[in-house]
Design a protein around this motif. Structure first.
Motif, PDB file in Angstrom:
ATOM      1  N   ILE A  47       0.842  -1.200   0.000  1.00 48.57           N
ATOM      2  CA  ILE A  47       0.000   0.000   0.000  1.00 48.57           C
ATOM      3  C   ILE A  47       0.877   1.249   0.000  1.00 48.57           C
ATOM      4  CG2 ILE A  47      -1.745   1.305   1.264  1.00 48.57           C
ATOM      5  CD1 ILE A  47      -2.706  -1.376   2.447  1.00 48.57           C
ATOM      6  N   ALA A  48       1.880   1.259   0.863  1.00 50.44           N
ATOM      7  CA  ALA A  48       2.774   2.422   0.950  1.00 50.44           C
ATOM      8  C   ALA A  48       3.462   2.677  -0.376  1.00 50.44           C
ATOM      9  CB  ALA A  48       3.793   2.201   2.066  1.00 50.44           C
ATOM     10  N   GLN A  49       3.961   1.620  -1.011  1.00 50.25           N
ATOM     11  CA  GLN A  49       4.671   1.782  -2.264  1.00 50.25           C
ATOM     12  C   GLN A  49       3.758   2.312  -3.357  1.00 50.25           C
ATOM     13  OE1 GLN A  49       8.039   1.264  -2.106  1.00 50.25           O
ATOM     14  NE2 GLN A  49       7.853   2.542  -3.933  1.00 50.25           N
ATOM     15  N   TYR A  50       2.502   1.828  -3.388  1.00 49.25           N
ATOM     16  CA  TYR A  50       1.552   2.328  -4.386  1.00 49.25           C
ATOM     17  C   TYR A  50       1.299   3.825  -4.175  1.00 49.25           C
ATOM     18  CZ  TYR A  50      -2.482   2.783  -7.401  1.00 49.25           C
ATOM     19  OH  TYR A  50      -3.337   3.189  -8.398  1.00 49.25           O
ATOM     20  N   LEU A  51       1.122   4.240  -2.929  1.00 50.04           N
ATOM     21  CA  LEU A  51       0.869   5.653  -2.649  1.00 50.04           C
ATOM     22  C   LEU A  51       2.062   6.510  -3.035  1.00 50.04           C
ATOM     23  CD1 LEU A  51      -0.917   5.339   0.816  1.00 50.04           C
ATOM     24  CD2 LEU A  51      -1.973   5.804  -1.410  1.00 50.04           C
ATOM     25  N   ILE A  52       3.272   6.014  -2.798  1.00 49.41           N
ATOM     26  CA  ILE A  52       4.472   6.770  -3.151  1.00 49.41           C
ATOM     27  C   ILE A  52       4.590   6.926  -4.666  1.00 49.41           C
ATOM     28  CG2 ILE A  52       7.002   6.665  -3.168  1.00 49.41           C
ATOM     29  CD1 ILE A  52       6.796   5.376  -0.361  1.00 49.41           C
ATOM     30  N   GLU A  53       4.310   5.846  -5.399  1.00 51.63           N
ATOM     31  CA  GLU A  53       4.515   5.856  -6.848  1.00 51.63           C
ATOM     32  C   GLU A  53       3.380   6.533  -7.617  1.00 51.63           C
ATOM     33  OE1 GLU A  53       5.114   1.808  -7.891  1.00 51.63           O
ATOM     34  OE2 GLU A  53       7.215   1.780  -7.229  1.00 51.63           O
ATOM     35  N   HIS A  54       2.195   6.643  -6.995  1.00 52.53           N
ATOM     36  CA  HIS A  54       1.042   7.218  -7.692  1.00 52.53           C
ATOM     37  C   HIS A  54       0.380   8.289  -6.836  1.00 52.53           C
ATOM     38  CE1 HIS A  54       1.608   3.044  -9.169  1.00 52.53           C
ATOM     39  NE2 HIS A  54       1.337   3.570 -10.349  1.00 52.53           N
ATOM     40  N   ASP A  65     -11.562   2.114  -3.977  1.00 52.74           N
ATOM     41  CA  ASP A  65     -10.736   2.175  -5.187  1.00 52.74           C
ATOM     42  C   ASP A  65      -9.274   1.876  -4.864  1.00 52.74           C
ATOM     43  OD1 ASP A  65     -12.869   2.754  -6.784  1.00 52.74           O
ATOM     44  OD2 ASP A  65     -12.600   4.936  -6.675  1.00 52.74           O
ATOM     45  N   LEU A  66      -8.774   2.411  -3.740  1.00 53.62           N
ATOM     46  CA  LEU A  66      -7.381   2.160  -3.378  1.00 53.62           C
ATOM     47  C   LEU A  66      -7.170   0.677  -3.096  1.00 53.62           C
ATOM     48  CD1 LEU A  66      -4.529   3.112  -2.725  1.00 53.62           C
ATOM     49  CD2 LEU A  66      -5.302   3.627  -0.397  1.00 53.62           C
ATOM     50  N   ALA A  67      -8.076   0.064  -2.357  1.00 54.27           N
ATOM     51  CA  ALA A  67      -7.945  -1.359  -2.058  1.00 54.27           C
ATOM     52  C   ALA A  67      -7.928  -2.179  -3.344  1.00 54.27           C
ATOM     53  CB  ALA A  67      -9.084  -1.811  -1.142  1.00 54.27           C
ATOM     54  N   ASP A  68      -8.790  -1.820  -4.305  1.00 57.29           N
ATOM     55  CA  ASP A  68      -8.829  -2.540  -5.573  1.00 57.29           C
ATOM     56  C   ASP A  68      -7.535  -2.349  -6.362  1.00 57.29           C
ATOM     57  OD1 ASP A  68     -11.364  -3.450  -5.023  1.00 57.29           O
ATOM     58  OD2 ASP A  68     -12.385  -1.929  -6.245  1.00 57.29           O
ATOM     59  N   ARG A  69      -7.001  -1.140  -6.379  1.00 62.61           N
ATOM     60  CA  ARG A  69      -5.770  -0.875  -7.136  1.00 62.61           C
ATOM     61  C   ARG A  69      -4.596  -1.673  -6.577  1.00 62.61           C
ATOM     62  NH1 ARG A  69      -6.117   4.189  -9.847  1.00 62.61           N
ATOM     63  NH2 ARG A  69      -8.300   4.419 -10.487  1.00 62.61           N
ATOM     64  N   VAL A  70      -4.507  -1.749  -5.259  1.00 63.51           N
ATOM     65  CA  VAL A  70      -3.369  -2.421  -4.628  1.00 63.51           C
ATOM     66  C   VAL A  70      -3.575  -3.928  -4.565  1.00 63.51           C
ATOM     67  CG1 VAL A  70      -1.907  -2.508  -2.561  1.00 63.51           C
ATOM     68  CG2 VAL A  70      -2.901  -0.336  -3.290  1.00 63.51           C
ATOM     69  N   GLY A  71      -4.851  -4.353  -4.557  1.00 57.08           N
ATOM     70  CA  GLY A  71      -5.138  -5.776  -4.443  1.00 57.08           C
ATOM     71  C   GLY A  71      -5.207  -6.260  -3.017  1.00 57.08           C
ATOM     72  N   VAL A  72      -5.727  -5.395  -2.120  1.00 57.18           N
ATOM     73  CA  VAL A  72      -5.882  -5.758  -0.715  1.00 57.18           C
ATOM     74  C   VAL A  72      -7.329  -5.482  -0.317  1.00 57.18           C
ATOM     75  CG1 VAL A  72      -3.473  -5.270  -0.158  1.00 57.18           C
ATOM     76  CG2 VAL A  72      -5.193  -3.457   0.089  1.00 57.18           C
ATOM     77  N   SER A  73      -7.676  -5.858   0.899  1.00 54.41           N
ATOM     78  CA  SER A  73      -9.027  -5.616   1.391  1.00 54.41           C
ATOM     79  C   SER A  73      -9.156  -4.199   1.949  1.00 54.41           C
ATOM     80  CB  SER A  73      -9.377  -6.623   2.482  1.00 54.41           C
ATOM     81  OG  SER A  73      -8.554  -6.422   3.623  1.00 54.41           O
ATOM     82  N   GLN A  74     -10.416  -3.716   2.058  1.00 56.13           N
ATOM     83  CA  GLN A  74     -10.636  -2.405   2.658  1.00 56.13           C
ATOM     84  C   GLN A  74     -10.170  -2.353   4.116  1.00 56.13           C
ATOM     85  OE1 GLN A  74     -14.534  -0.675   1.906  1.00 56.13           O
ATOM     86  NE2 GLN A  74     -14.710  -1.817  -0.013  1.00 56.13           N
TER      87      GLN A  74
END
Length: 305
Positions: A47-54, A65-74
């Motif tokens: 999650i942290a890496q996705y937020l840093i890169e996007h 939407d964030l959970a879906d993008r990263v592939g984790v649960s809410q």
């Protein structure tokens, strides 16, 4: 003629005092500082890496939407927000939006910075830039270096993944300090070594704790403190039980872009403390380095370049 190492010891003494404040940290650096304080699980690191890169896009995503993008649960996103110090995802998103608005386009340059290996190097450069800002006031490094130099014996503790940093420091410190004791095994072996160091007159331990942080490191630090030893800690953490137990902590970022962390900033931190130790007693430093060079020449330790 002095050896190159002796010349460096003479020429590169640390100077005290503050310098002009550095420029504000980049958005990526601010996010890494925000996310690197706790020890994140693999899923939380994603999650942290996705937020840093996007950042510019992710700062305005809903939790779904964030959970879906990263592939984790809410719930995983909610737990991540709590782990990095926020009351919930809305508070985290508000901070992300603030950082995104301040970026003035710098994030776009970050997102186009190259492949993963280059990104790993960029992350380490940011760690070094943060360390450089910390070094604007060198007084704490100078003071701890003096105390380590005065401790006889001086114990250096590093367990599991931290062994390599401890071995490097101890190897170099022995060139300028008469009694350096390296502890790289945990449990009762570490306890015995720490208690013996205190009985022999030691006053300080330099401990290393890199991710993943071992329970046995915390136990050893507590034994050292209980025996009356002071503890200086080099770690990537700014908070937590290890930091709470240490007398002095030098928090330096580690590279986390690849499978195994890299340690550019902790390595420089080691060199800075070694320099402070050499500065603390210049006469002893020069005498020991000169003696070592004589032994090295006599026994042909090194190839001639």
């Amino acid at each position: 003629m002095p050896s190159p190492q002796q010349a460096r010891a003479q020429a590169s003494a640390i100077t005290s005092g503050r310098t002009v404040p550095e420029a504000a940290a980049s958005p990526t650096s601010r996010l890494r500082t925000l996310f690197d304080r706790p020890r994140l699980s693999p899923g939380q690191r994603r999650i942290a890496q996705y937020l840093i890169e996007h950042l510019r896009e992710a700062a305005y995503l809903s939790i779904t939407d964030l959970a879906d993008r990263v592939g984790v649960s809410q719930p995983s996103v909610t737990r991540f927000a709590s782990a990095v110090g926020f009351s919930g995802y809305p508070a985290l998103r508000e901070r992300l939006q603030s950082i995104a608005l301040d970026s003035r386009g710098s994030v776009a340059a970050e997102e186009s910075r190259g492949n993963e290996l280059q990104a790993a190097v960029d992350a380490e450069i940011e760690n070094l830039e943060n360390l450089r800002r910390d070094f604007a006031d060198a007084d704490r490094v100078i003071d701890v270096g003096r105390r380590l130099a005065d401790s006889a014996p001086l114990t250096v503790l590093g367990l599991r993944i931290s062994v390599s940093l401890a071995e490097y420091f101890a190897y170099a410190a022995r060139r300028v300090h008469p009694d350096v004791r390296l502890v790289t095994r945990g449990g009762s072996v570490a306890y015995d070594a720490l208690l013996q160091s205190r009985e022999a007159g030691g006053t300080w331990v330099l401990a290393f704790s890199m991710p993943r942080h071992a329970h046995e490191t915390l136990g050893a630090i507590r034994v050292a403190r209980g025996a009356g030893l002071k503890v200086a800690l080099i770690t990537d953490l700014a908070l937590g039980p290890l930091v709470d137990e240490a007398d002095v902590t030098f928090a330096t970022g580690t590279g986390s872009r690849l499978v195994f962390d890299s340690y550019a900033a902790p390595g420089v931190m080691c060199s800075a403390l070694l320099q402070a130790m050499t500065d603390a007693d210049p006469e002893r430093t020069q005498a020991r380095l000169e003696e070592y060079e004589q032994v090295a020449d006599q026994h042909h330790f090194f190839l001639r370049d």
